[in-house]
Design an enzyme around this catalytic site. Sequence first.
Site, PDB file in Angstrom:
ATOM      1  N   CYS A  18       0.844  -1.200   0.000  1.00 10.24           N
ATOM      2  CA  CYS A  18       0.000   0.000   0.000  1.00 10.24           C
ATOM      3  C   CYS A  18       0.881   1.253   0.000  1.00 10.24           C
ATOM      4  CB  CYS A  18      -0.915  -0.036   1.230  1.00 10.24           C
ATOM      5  SG  CYS A  18      -2.117   1.297   1.287  1.00 10.24           S
ATOM      6  N   CYS A  19       1.899   1.283   0.866  1.00 15.68           N
ATOM      7  CA  CYS A  19       2.816   2.430   0.897  1.00 15.68           C
ATOM      8  C   CYS A  19       3.553   2.560  -0.435  1.00 15.68           C
ATOM      9  CB  CYS A  19       3.840   2.270   2.015  1.00 15.68           C
ATOM     10  SG  CYS A  19       3.245   2.730   3.651  1.00 15.68           S
TER      11      CYS A  19
ATOM     12  N   CYS B 193      -1.279   8.554   7.433  1.00 18.02           N
ATOM     13  CA  CYS B 193      -2.593   8.166   6.931  1.00 18.02           C
ATOM     14  C   CYS B 193      -3.488   7.720   8.097  1.00 18.02           C
ATOM     15  CB  CYS B 193      -2.462   6.995   5.962  1.00 18.02           C
ATOM     16  SG  CYS B 193      -1.594   7.393   4.450  1.00 18.02           S
TER      17      CYS B 193
ATOM     18  N   CYS C  29       7.500   4.145   5.806  1.00 19.40           N
ATOM     19  CA  CYS C  29       6.685   3.856   4.617  1.00 19.40           C
ATOM     20  C   CYS C  29       7.551   3.464   3.421  1.00 19.40           C
ATOM     21  CB  CYS C  29       5.818   5.055   4.263  1.00 19.40           C
ATOM     22  SG  CYS C  29       6.747   6.536   3.865  1.00 19.40           S
TER      23      CYS C  29
HETATM   24  S1  SF4 Z   1       0.553   4.694   5.641  1.00 16.28           S
HETATM   25 FE1  SF4 Z   1      -0.946   5.178   4.020  1.00 16.28          FE
HETATM   26  S2  SF4 Z   1      -0.008   4.412   2.189  1.00 16.28           S
HETATM   27 FE2  SF4 Z   1       1.045   3.390   3.899  1.00 16.28          FE
HETATM   28  S3  SF4 Z   1      -0.083   1.470   4.342  1.00 16.28           S
HETATM   29 FE3  SF4 Z   1      -1.006   3.058   5.598  1.00 16.28          FE
HETATM   30  S4  SF4 Z   1      -2.707   3.813   4.362  1.00 16.28           S
HETATM   31 FE4  SF4 Z   1      -1.336   2.777   2.952  1.00 16.28          FE
END
Ligand code: SF4
Length: 243
Positions: free
Chosen positions: A124-125, A207, A233
């Site tokens: 996701c990151c 996030c 991240c």
């Molecule tokens: S920090 Fe943001 S981009 Fe990273 S896993 Fe969490 S929701 Fe996803």
Amino acid sequence: MDLTPDSNYKLTTQQLQRLNDRFALIHPDYILRWAFREFGTGMVLGTGFGPSGVFLIHRLSTLGLPTPVFFLDTHLLFDETHVLKDELEERYDIQIEAVPPSLGLDEQAAEHGPELWKRDPDKCCHLRKVLPLQNYLSDKTAWISGIRRSQGDVRASADMFEWDEKNGVVKINPLIHISAERVWSDIKKHNLPYNPLHDDGYPSIGCIPCTSKVKFGEPERAGRWKELDKTECGIHLPKHGMS
Ligand code: SF4
């Protein structure tokens, strides 16, 4: 030091070492001024709107340096973070560029399943932060970050000047020696805007799904990916040098 455009600003390990020796323990203002002379507006400041980012935006404005500012807009940021962005834009008369991922949240869910951050936060990151940053920096020469060595293990080894191999740019961390207390002291002294969530138990804010409150005495970034073996991240991984 020869950092002419022809050299593509690629720095060797030896050049980085010389820069880091030269600028060790120098005030961030001096570093920002020097870096702007070297890199001009090919240099950008990346911020997640934490206290260090606010501090740096204030310093750039005070010094009269028109360094572009950007943030990674994952579409998962707190409303308070967006309000702070607006406040900073108004106070400093700047436009802070939103750098979005290529996939909207619905598209990501369709391709990779819902709530990817719960099942594979690294992916996701990568999709929402690492790739957009790579794309954004592809025509830049340097980027400034507000990371500080006191923010945790990975950041403890950061240098003032690094070669960001992944993004092909110089990375400048002018606050590595600055403490959180010093940053907050300047924020209070100059009455700078800051994210009100900091007063509600969130010393570090990213996030929404991956940010939690911390208990008194816990490390600054303990609320990020709290239940996971993940602390970064992927945009501030350990430094690289070109040999
Ligand atoms: S920090 Fe943001 S981009 Fe990273 S896993 Fe969490 S929701 Fe996803």
